[in-house]
Design an enzyme around this catalytic site. Structure first.
Site, PDB file in Angstrom:
ATOM      1  N   GLY A 240     -12.619  70.976  38.406  1.00  0.00           N
ATOM      2  CA  GLY A 240     -13.371  72.159  38.815  1.00  0.00           C
ATOM      3  C   GLY A 240     -12.572  73.436  38.691  1.00  0.00           C
ATOM      4  O   GLY A 240     -13.097  74.480  38.267  1.00  0.00           O
ATOM      5  N   GLU A 257     -19.632  70.824  42.230  1.00  0.00           N
ATOM      6  CA  GLU A 257     -19.695  69.795  43.253  1.00  0.00           C
ATOM      7  C   GLU A 257     -18.480  68.915  43.014  1.00  0.00           C
ATOM      8  O   GLU A 257     -18.432  68.143  42.057  1.00  0.00           O
ATOM      9  CB  GLU A 257     -21.007  69.012  43.139  1.00  0.00           C
ATOM     10  CG  GLU A 257     -21.361  68.231  44.409  1.00  0.00           C
ATOM     11  CD  GLU A 257     -20.644  66.909  44.514  1.00  0.00           C
ATOM     12  OE1 GLU A 257     -19.630  66.860  45.265  1.00  0.00           O
ATOM     13  OE2 GLU A 257     -21.059  65.951  43.863  1.00  0.00           O
ATOM     14  N   CYS A 291     -18.082  60.609  46.176  1.00  0.00           N
ATOM     15  CA  CYS A 291     -17.364  61.748  46.754  1.00  0.00           C
ATOM     16  C   CYS A 291     -17.629  61.928  48.237  1.00  0.00           C
ATOM     17  O   CYS A 291     -16.832  62.550  48.943  1.00  0.00           O
ATOM     18  CB  CYS A 291     -17.703  63.034  45.994  1.00  0.00           C
ATOM     19  SG  CYS A 291     -19.457  63.420  45.957  1.00  0.00           S
ATOM     20  N   GLU A 389      -8.010  62.514  47.531  1.00  0.00           N
ATOM     21  CA  GLU A 389      -9.154  61.667  47.233  1.00  0.00           C
ATOM     22  C   GLU A 389      -8.707  60.510  46.343  1.00  0.00           C
ATOM     23  O   GLU A 389      -8.370  60.699  45.177  1.00  0.00           O
ATOM     24  CB  GLU A 389     -10.243  62.481  46.538  1.00  0.00           C
ATOM     25  CG  GLU A 389     -11.520  61.707  46.297  1.00  0.00           C
ATOM     26  CD  GLU A 389     -12.611  62.553  45.666  1.00  0.00           C
ATOM     27  OE1 GLU A 389     -13.766  62.447  46.103  1.00  0.00           O
ATOM     28  OE2 GLU A 389     -12.296  63.325  44.732  1.00  0.00           O
TER      29      GLU A 389
END
Length: 487
Positions: A240, A257, A291, A389
């Protein structure tokens, strides 16, 4: 079946790459090549962008609401008629367990098209506001919402069909034209969408284009091309940032997103045994490749051992393996790089804390990108596995020392996508829900995921929203028109 997933859609035609090159699509459960996919070059991508630009500028697509609604209905119906073909292709290229495909992964996602079909029936693209004297002159004003233009949609591999539907349906409903570029690991979910749109809908040539490439330098043209007005991306936060930077040169509208490190917070009055186990098992759905999955469990310090035991028991019961077996809730991760990345996090967890379940390379299968469900505890909230993550079937259990500390830990990452809170005193839980810096919050298990609910993140989890009315309006420009009152 083969024809549906072999060719790109450019300017209304199903076509191979101009140079004739292809790249392999792999089954992550078997590591076998299941097909060849067009390897687009820059010339292919530019042809798709030019087609989208021409369709937006020279047709009535952006203003013809009735046509857009009819085409979305046709697309939905074509997808439903071909759902079993889609299902077999989807499981083969994603490794998603077949038992999960009736949900968001596939069947439910087709039905989500109804959201924008319904919204178009009553949405006011233009509305007046009261007459007012401005600078000594009376003025009537109209607020008008118009399609932003050519949209580049870039989608990932974890829930590719759903995410393609999410972006394509919103952009089409808004009156935009689109170039869809799927992840190279899951190209069929986009190519089939393009083929069905070309063969079963009245979508004009150039309005929807689907281009596949495994070359990131080719794909980057979408974020920099002057004829592209907006970029919508679902992907990692690192990706992103790159897309946002690339789009800044032409000041494109960007919807992102991105990643999450979502926390489930238990208050001291809530019985852990009710949901701690199910939450731990849910982390393993689709191998943790979601996510919004709740990958951190925050519990009162005095109940840490109880929470770990409950989570360990649940993870030990997770059925995983062959994604074509309906009994399995977890299949492989998408590719070798992702498998190795997850195993790297497992090694980090063993150094920084305690691995209670899993945490090792698996020898359960001779082939396939499988990793073990893994439970981690005794790590600092600032440890790598508690901050980053992992995007695998891993749960970190952390203690907290009261409500304020729980909010501090839950919000103590760069992400802000989702949180859950559990408390018998619901008003107390609601008070925390209002404090969390995340785009979605679930209180006592209530579900927020629905097409009428806007979805997106705070902080480095993204920009903009999908679904709801907000998902449509992210693809609309706002124009104010002022004119004298009639005499």
């Amino acid at each position: 079946m083969a024809a549906l997933n072999e060719r790109m859609l450019i300017d209304g035609e199903l076509a191979a790459a101009a140079g004739g090159r292809t790249f392999a699509n792999l089954n992550p459960a078997t590591e076998e090549v299941i097909g060849q996919v067009p390897e687009a070059e820059v010339t292919d991508l530019e042809r798709a962008i030019h087609a989208a630009r021409r369709a937006f500028d020279t047709t009535d697509w952006s203003t013809n609401v009735e046509l857009r609604s009819r085409c979305l209905v046709q697309l939905r119906d074509a997808l439903r008629e071909n759902v079993e073909t889609l299902r077999s292709l989807y499981v083969a290229e994603t490794g998603c367990p077949v038992g999960q495909t009736p949900g968001v992964a596939l069947d439910a996602a087709i039905g989500y098209l109804d959201h924008y079909i319904g919204l178009l029936a009553g949405y006011e693209f233009e509305h007046p506001i009261p007459t007012k004297t401005i600078m000594g002159m009376p003025a009537n004003r109209v607020i008008r919402r118009e399609a932003v233009g050519v949209v580049a949609a870039i989608t990932p591999w974890n829930y590719p069909f759903y995410l393609n539907i999410c972006k394509v349906s919103a952009a089409l409903a808004a009156g935009c034209t689109i170039v869809l570029k799927p992840a190279p690991d899951t190209p069929w979910s986009a190519l089939v969408l393009g083929a069905l749109a070309a063969e079963h809908t009245d979508i004009p040539p150039g309005v929807l284009n689907v281009v596949t490439t495994s070359d990131n330098e080719v794909a980057q043209v979408l974020a920099t091309h002057p004829e592209v007005d907006a970029v919508t991306l679902t992907g990692s936060t690192a990706t992103g940032r790159k897309v946002m930077a690339a789009a800044s040169g032409t000041v494109k509208r960007v919807t992102l997103e991105l990643g999450g490190k979502s926390a489930a917070v238990f208050l001291d009055d809530f019985p852990l045994e009710l949901v701690a186990g199910p939450l731990a098992g849910a982390v393993c759905i689709h191998a943790g490749q979601g996510c919004t999955q709740l990958t951190r469990l925050l519990v009162p310090r005095a109940r840490l051992d109880e929470a770990v035991d409950l989570a360990a028991a649940a993870m030990g019961q997770v059925q995983w393996g062959d994604p074509t077996d309906p009994a399995n809730v977890m299949g492989p991760v998408i590719n070798a790089a992702q498998r190795d990345r997850i195993l790297g996090y497992y090694e980090s967890a063993a150094k920084d804390g305690r691995v209670v379940v899993g945490g090792k390379p698996t020898d359960r299968f001779e082939r396939g990108y499988f990793v073990e469900p893994t439970l981690i505890t005794d790590v600092d909230p600032g440890a790598t596995v508690a901050q980053e993550e992992i995007f695998g079937p891993a749960l970190v259990v952390l203690p907290h020392d009261g409500d304020d500390d729980a909010v501090r830990i839950a919000d103590g990452t760069m992400y802000g996508l989702s949180t859950a809170v559990f408390g018998v005193d619901q008003e107390r839980a609601m008070g925390l829900a209002r404090r969390f810096r995340t785009g979605t919050v679930s209180v006592n298990g209530a579900q927020w995921f629905d097409v009428e609910s806007p979805f997106g993140g705070y902080k480095q989890s993204g920009l903009g929203r999908e679904w709801g009315t907000e998902g449509l309006e992210d693809f609309l420009e706002v124009k104010t028109i002022s004119f004298p009152p009639a005499r």
